[in-house]
Enzyme design. Structure first.
Site, PDB file in Angstrom:
ATOM      1  CG  HIS A  61      12.978 -33.635  -3.223  1.00  0.00           C
ATOM      2  ND1 HIS A  61      12.428 -32.653  -2.421  1.00  0.00           N
ATOM      3  CD2 HIS A  61      13.048 -33.090  -4.460  1.00  0.00           C
ATOM      4  CE1 HIS A  61      12.188 -31.575  -3.144  1.00  0.00           C
ATOM      5  NE2 HIS A  61      12.562 -31.822  -4.397  1.00  0.00           N
ATOM      6  CG  HIS A  63       9.782 -33.157  -8.827  1.00  0.00           C
ATOM      7  ND1 HIS A  63       8.641 -32.529  -8.370  1.00  0.00           N
ATOM      8  CD2 HIS A  63      10.805 -32.678  -8.070  1.00  0.00           C
ATOM      9  CE1 HIS A  63       8.969 -31.702  -7.380  1.00  0.00           C
ATOM     10  NE2 HIS A  63      10.272 -31.782  -7.178  1.00  0.00           N
ATOM     11  NE  ARG A 116       0.593 -32.484 -25.652  1.00  0.00           N
ATOM     12  CZ  ARG A 116       0.798 -31.829 -26.786  1.00  0.00           C
ATOM     13  NH1 ARG A 116       0.052 -32.117 -27.848  1.00  0.00           N
ATOM     14  NH2 ARG A 116       1.734 -30.896 -26.863  1.00  0.00           N
ATOM     15  N   GLY A 217       7.202 -25.803  -7.217  1.00  0.00           N
ATOM     16  CA  GLY A 217       7.208 -24.626  -8.077  1.00  0.00           C
ATOM     17  C   GLY A 217       7.994 -23.478  -7.479  1.00  0.00           C
ATOM     18  CG  HIS A 244       9.617 -28.251  -3.172  1.00  0.00           C
ATOM     19  ND1 HIS A 244       8.798 -29.355  -3.136  1.00  0.00           N
ATOM     20  CD2 HIS A 244      10.477 -28.463  -4.203  1.00  0.00           C
ATOM     21  CE1 HIS A 244       9.158 -30.193  -4.101  1.00  0.00           C
ATOM     22  NE2 HIS A 244      10.173 -29.677  -4.764  1.00  0.00           N
ATOM     23  CD  GLU A 247      14.392 -25.610  -5.349  1.00  0.00           C
ATOM     24  OE1 GLU A 247      14.988 -26.165  -6.279  1.00  0.00           O
ATOM     25  OE2 GLU A 247      13.150 -25.654  -5.214  1.00  0.00           O
ATOM     26  CG  ASP A 325      14.761 -31.594  -7.534  1.00  0.00           C
ATOM     27  OD1 ASP A 325      13.547 -31.859  -7.413  1.00  0.00           O
ATOM     28  OD2 ASP A 325      15.183 -30.430  -7.535  1.00  0.00           O
TER      29      ASP A 325
END
Length: 387
Positions: A61, A63, A116, A217, A244, A247, A325
């Site tokens: 887990h 990101h 980007r 999110g 998720h 949380e 995380d």
């Protein structure tokens, strides 16, 4: 003799495989060990910190954008001068101090906006793998949100090429195996769900390293059942379900993830401790929780570390894995999360080795790969205890 692992924040030396340092090397001056001062928990013995630093690990887990180091974030912010993200790594410390989960999401999205171009994507992915390797992460399932990049104009094919190129380079150069979880950014609604499901299931685009499908999110106001059709499509395409849940909301959200989204693991699942029936279900079905202690404190999901429910999970027999995380944003890393777990659970070296093997077992790595890392954990631990 210097240990064969280095602090990713203080060196750019080549990465080598860890081996236990000799007894005389333990307890040496700070700065010669893998953890920096602010991450060394004084309640955890220095020997145990050193053991953790060399312990082979899997992380399930973590990101993609949230793992960008201050150095990489500042470099990207300097490239894109219209961003509100500070270009000074020191200023990022204050910028990454959150008042609540909503504030964290706002800051997180401002960093997402720095990604980007395909070159940005590759740089970020490669450097995240470098930092993982320095913490002896042998295998990681990195959560990526492709919708956030494609909606900002990055060509979807170029995006896939960038992450795959970085994945292959990281495995060849660092020995760290990366796999992907494509997740829906829940705050972006069903449009993002449709786009993420399409990218995850289209054989012309789906990257080789993709193994799972997630949902991240905010949870409040973002009901899990509405995403069922998209998870059904992903599961039908052979992907694992890892949303998720629980949380920042109650245990009902975890139940919804299990029933509607057919979750095989739960991201966070913090509120599961409030429901004994849910704990029993998770334990009986051997459904792992991806626990991220420092994250839960930083986002105010849990008030203090001493109140973290990880102890209840373990007592109930729920499989627990330890994860970081969004580590730089929360001022932590995976080694520190293991030290936190050691303190909260009263673990010694053998207990920490078992915890590391939990992460390996709960992963979507194939059986030979799991056995290889588990054997490496056992060999490392035996050598450490014998030295």
């Amino acid at each position: 003799m210097r240990p064969a692992y280095d602090d990713p924040r203080t060196t750019d030396q080549p990465i080598t495989r860890a081996r236990p340092p000799p007894r005389a090397a333990r307890g040496r001056r700070l700065g010669e060990e893998p953890l920096t001062e602010h991450l060394v928990d004084p309640d955890v013995p220095r020997d145990l910190h050193a053991f953790i630093a060399g312990l082979p690990k899997a992380e399930l887990h973590v990101h993609h954008v949230g793992s960008a180091s201050p150095r990489i974030v500042s470099e990207l912010a300097a490239r894109h001068a219209d961003s509100k993200v500070p270009t000074d790594p020191e200023a990022l410390v204050d910028y990454f101090t959150f008042t609540d989960f909503a504030h964290f999401i706002d800051v997180y999205l401002s960093v997402v906006d720095l990604i980007r171009t395909p070159e940005d994507v590759r740089l970020l992915t490669y450097e995240v793998a470098r930092d993982m390797a320095r913490q002896q992460v042998r295998y990681a399932e990195l959560t990526i949100t492709p919708f956030s990049s494609t909606r900002r104009g990055i060509d979807e094919g170029a995006f896939m090429d960038a992450i795959e190129d970085a994945r292959k380079a990281a495995e060849a150069e660092f020995g760290t195996v990366l796999r992907w979880c494509f997740d829906i950014p829940g705050e972006a609604g069903l449009e993002s769900a449709e786009e993420t499901a399409r990218l995850a299931t289209d054989d012309r685009l789906r990257p080789e390293g993709l193994v799972s499908f997630g949902l991240g999110g905010p949870e409040i106001g973002v009901a899990r059942p509405q995403f069922k059709p998209y998870f059904d499509r992903a599961i039908a395409a052979g992907l694992h379900s890892v949303p998720h849940a629980g949380e920042t909301t109650g245990p009902q959200t975890v139940w919804e993830a299990l029933i509607d989204l057919r979750a095989e693991r739960i991201g966070h699942g913090t509120s599961s401790a409030q429901d004994p029936k849910l704990l029993a279900h998770l334990a009986e079905r051997r459904i792992p929780l991806e626990v991220c202690p420092t994250s839960n404190i930083a986002t105010r999901a849990v008030r203090t570390l001493d109140e973290h429910p990880i102890k209840e999970f373990v007592r109930a027999g729920v499989p627990v894995t330890i994860n970081s995380d969004d580590p730089p944003m929360f001022g932590t890393d995976l080694n520190n999360e293991y030290a936190v777990a050691a303190r909260l659970l009263g673990l010694d070296e053998r207990g920490l080795a078992d915890l590391a093997k939990n992460g390996v077992e709960a992963s979507f790595l194939d059986a030979p790969g799991k056995a290889r890392i588990a054997d490496e954990i056992d060999t490392y631990t035996a050598a450490w205890l014998a030295s």
